[in-house]
Write a protein that holds these residues in place. Structure first.
Motif, mmCIF file in Angstrom:
data_model
loop_
_atom_site.group_PDB
_atom_site.id
_atom_site.type_symbol
_atom_site.label_atom_id
_atom_site.label_comp_id
_atom_site.label_asym_id
_atom_site.label_seq_id
_atom_site.Cartn_x
_atom_site.Cartn_y
_atom_site.Cartn_z
ATOM 1 N N GLU A 31 38.233 72.761 39.454
ATOM 2 C CA GLU A 31 39.434 72.519 40.196
ATOM 3 C C GLU A 31 40.990 73.293 39.847
ATOM 4 N N SER A 32 40.204 73.708 38.529
ATOM 5 C CA SER A 32 41.716 74.811 38.603
ATOM 6 C C SER A 32 41.481 76.164 39.416
ATOM 7 N N MET A 33 40.229 76.289 39.543
ATOM 8 C CA MET A 33 40.675 77.068 40.656
ATOM 9 C C MET A 33 40.094 77.386 41.695
ATOM 10 N N ASN A 34 41.225 76.485 42.247
ATOM 11 C CA ASN A 34 41.372 76.057 43.678
ATOM 12 C C ASN A 34 41.132 75.374 45.125
ATOM 13 N N TYR A 35 39.665 74.491 44.044
ATOM 14 C CA TYR A 35 39.051 73.610 45.008
ATOM 15 C C TYR A 35 38.260 73.010 44.377
ATOM 16 N N ILE A 36 38.621 71.759 44.888
ATOM 17 C CA ILE A 36 37.707 70.233 44.438
ATOM 18 C C ILE A 36 36.145 70.543 45.710
ATOM 19 N N GLU A 37 36.163 69.398 44.980
ATOM 20 C CA GLU A 37 34.717 68.472 45.486
ATOM 21 C C GLU A 37 34.504 67.773 46.036
ATOM 22 N N ALA A 38 34.429 67.131 47.161
ATOM 23 C CA ALA A 38 35.024 65.344 47.034
ATOM 24 C C ALA A 38 34.070 64.733 48.078
ATOM 25 N N LYS A 39 33.968 63.497 48.115
ATOM 26 C CA LYS A 39 33.156 62.703 49.578
ATOM 27 C C LYS A 39 33.691 62.342 50.442
ATOM 28 N N ALA A 40 33.088 62.792 51.825
ATOM 29 C CA ALA A 40 33.981 62.459 52.867
ATOM 30 C C ALA A 40 33.119 62.149 54.088
ATOM 31 N N LYS A 41 33.832 61.059 54.996
ATOM 32 C CA LYS A 41 33.107 60.463 56.181
ATOM 33 C C LYS A 41 33.186 61.039 57.511
ATOM 34 N N VAL A 42 32.430 60.728 57.994
ATOM 35 C CA VAL A 42 32.410 62.344 59.293
ATOM 36 C C VAL A 42 33.507 60.810 60.517
ATOM 37 N N LEU A 43 34.387 61.867 61.297
ATOM 38 C CA LEU A 43 35.066 60.425 61.582
ATOM 39 C C LEU A 43 34.679 60.598 63.715
ATOM 40 N N LYS A 44 34.655 62.409 63.469
ATOM 41 C CA LYS A 44 34.022 63.045 65.210
ATOM 42 C C LYS A 44 34.445 64.012 64.777
ATOM 43 N N ILE A 45 32.907 65.189 65.989
ATOM 44 C CA ILE A 45 31.892 66.008 65.575
ATOM 45 C C ILE A 45 32.770 66.900 67.121
ATOM 46 N N ASP A 46 32.685 67.955 67.392
ATOM 47 C CA ASP A 46 32.857 69.223 68.168
ATOM 48 C C ASP A 46 32.028 70.037 67.572
ATOM 49 N N ASN A 47 31.520 69.839 68.545
ATOM 50 C CA ASN A 47 29.544 70.788 68.747
ATOM 51 C C ASN A 47 29.957 72.194 70.063
ATOM 52 N N SER A 48 30.501 72.513 70.694
ATOM 53 C CA SER A 48 31.511 72.999 71.646
ATOM 54 C C SER A 48 30.939 74.526 71.172
ATOM 55 N N ASN A 49 31.190 75.083 69.690
ATOM 56 C CA ASN A 49 31.244 76.134 69.373
ATOM 57 C C ASN A 49 29.451 76.457 68.349
ATOM 58 N N VAL A 50 28.556 75.356 68.960
ATOM 59 C CA VAL A 50 27.189 75.651 68.259
ATOM 60 C C VAL A 50 26.635 76.076 69.577
ATOM 61 N N ASN A 51 25.579 76.961 69.003
ATOM 62 C CA ASN A 51 24.453 77.779 70.176
ATOM 63 C C ASN A 51 23.048 76.995 69.601
ATOM 64 N N ARG A 52 22.039 76.623 70.662
ATOM 65 C CA ARG A 52 21.005 75.800 69.548
ATOM 66 C C ARG A 52 19.801 77.110 70.488
ATOM 67 N N ALA A 53 18.824 77.434 69.656
ATOM 68 C CA ALA A 53 17.393 78.066 70.334
ATOM 69 C C ALA A 53 16.815 77.729 68.957
ATOM 70 N N GLY A 54 15.702 76.516 70.336
ATOM 71 C CA GLY A 54 14.862 75.783 69.682
ATOM 72 C C GLY A 54 15.239 74.067 69.091
ATOM 73 N N ILE A 55 14.617 74.846 67.726
ATOM 74 C CA ILE A 55 15.249 73.463 67.050
ATOM 75 C C ILE A 55 16.220 73.939 66.126
ATOM 76 N N SER A 56 16.774 75.900 65.618
ATOM 77 C CA SER A 56 17.912 75.823 65.309
ATOM 78 C C SER A 56 19.333 75.835 66.296
ATOM 79 N N ARG A 57 19.674 75.609 65.782
ATOM 80 C CA ARG A 57 21.002 76.181 65.730
ATOM 81 C C ARG A 57 22.153 76.988 64.440
ATOM 82 N N ILE A 58 22.999 77.721 65.007
ATOM 83 C CA ILE A 58 23.822 79.094 65.329
ATOM 84 C C ILE A 58 25.522 78.392 65.442
#
Length: 389
Positions: A31-58
């Motif tokens: 935390e002193s290095m200006n970042y912390i790890e936290a637990k979160a819940k996903v509310l909404k997703i936007d996959n418009s910038n995800v390209n799928r190639a077979g079973i892989s995603r980029i």
């Protein structure tokens, strides 16, 4: 409740508290290095910038998340999940997933967030709790001792072994010292400082030394330079180019073999103790012979156990060889396969050497009747005192 039982409960609780304090202080240092790890819940997703190639995603997943802990609890922010196309590393999130995120902090405010992984810690604690419960129900006091040695071993591996390896210390020396310390903690915690514990420790140390000699000798001649271990290249490119990856690879072989050597040394020492208790007048020769017989039986299954343990980690690779109809000579000479063959065979040789040494040493130390006579005299004295009263 026995006094020693209370002592080990205290030790386990102290170990867990120390671990929690260490984890908490580790998080605070982040935390002193200006970042912390936290637990979160996903509310909404936007996959418009995800390209799928077979079973892989980029690409990038854009997420609306709600923070579930830390001082930013209940804040709703956006986070990014970078997908590299590597199925071994990437997590692809869905709504209502619980995830771990890294929060960038500036002036006590969140200025950015990126995902780390699915939050699996709750299920890990449940699984560990089942393990502890099974251990304590079946093994009772010994299970409690084993739990203490388990927690202490994790601490030694992380604080002694890993940190010193990253500091550039000699991997073989550091590994030997760490495994000696670990063997002492594990064996004497479970068996106690007695004939059984000393016999198992001596056998383990002999196996450790033998394994180091065999590993270095054959590793140098088979052309292994350490890059067959997972993430070795990533580690070097993370600012650790000066590490001796060859000797770190040797260290992985020695660590794996030492665990099996410790098992068989304890098996033989414990078996010979039971024989001595039930047949106190057994000769040294017959006791050692019994230890040899136990060792042969254990080696017969333990060697196969090593093979299954190591091959299980490369099951998909073996399947790939079959699909491509790779010849046996090619399989045996591929660097990764050769490394695993060496790991398995070296561990097996260590087992074969540990068994007779433990049996001979335990036979010698259990046949020393001086301790038995002292205990017998003490018992007689106690009986006399009881009669006089």
């Amino acid at each position: 409740m026995k006094r020693q039982y209370k002592i080990f409960i205290f030790l386990v609780i102290v170990s867990l508290i120390v671990s929690i304090i260490y984890i908490d202080s580790h998080n605070k240092s982040k935390e002193s290095m200006n970042y912390i790890e936290a637990k979160a819940k996903v509310l909404k997703i936007d996959n418009s910038n995800v390209n799928r190639a077979g079973i892989s995603r980029i690409g990038d997943q854009s997420l609306d998340i709600k923070i579930l802990n830390t001082k930013f609890k209940n804040e709703e922010i956006k986070a990014v999940n970078h997908l590299t196309g590597s199925l071994e590393i990437d997590d692809f999130y869905k709504e209502r997933d619980t995830i771990l995120v890294s929060l960038m902090i500036e002036n006590d405010m969140i200025v950015g967030a990126k995902t780390v992984s699915l939050y699996r810690q709750d299920w890990q604690f449940i699984l560990f709790g089942i393990f502890v419960l099974c251990l304590l129900i079946y093994a009772k006091l010994i299970g409690l001792k084993a739990l203490f040695s388990f927690v202490a071993s994790l601490f030694v591996i992380w604080e002694v072994l890993i940190k010193n390896l990253l500091a550039g210390k000699n991997p073989l020396i550091i590994t030997t010292l760490a495994l000696t310390l670990l063997s002492g903690i594990i064996i004497f915690s479970v068996a106690g400082i007695n004939k059984k514990g000393i016999s198992a420790f001596v056998g383990t140390m002999f196996g450790l030394i033998s394994t180091i000699i065999i590993t270095v000798f054959f590793g140098n001649r088979m052309g292994f330079y350490g890059m067959t271990t997972p993430f070795a290249q990533t580690l070097m490119f993370s600012g650790y180019m000066d590490l001796n990856m060859q000797h770190i690879f040797y260290a992985t072989i020695i660590i794996g073999a030492s665990g099996a050597a410790m098992d068989i040394a304890m098996d033989i020492a414990a078996s010979m103790e039971e024989i001595k208790i039930n047949m106190p007048h057994i000769s040294k020769k017959d006791l050692i012979k019994s230890g040899f017989n136990v060792g042969r039986s254990v080696i017969g299954t333990m060697t196969t156990t090593l093979l299954l343990a190591y091959s299980g980690g490369y099951l998909t690779l073996l399947m790939l060889f079959m699909v491509r109809e790779t010849s046996l000579i090619q399989i045996l000479n591929i660097k990764m396969v050769s490394a695993e063959i060496m790991r398995t065979v070296v561990g097996s040789i260590g087992l074969v050497l540990v068994a007779p040494i433990t049996a001979v040493f335990a036979g010698w130390i259990y046949s020393d009747n001086r301790m038995f006579k002292i205990k017998l005299n003490e018992n007689k004295s106690e009986k006399k005192i009881g009669v006089s009263h």
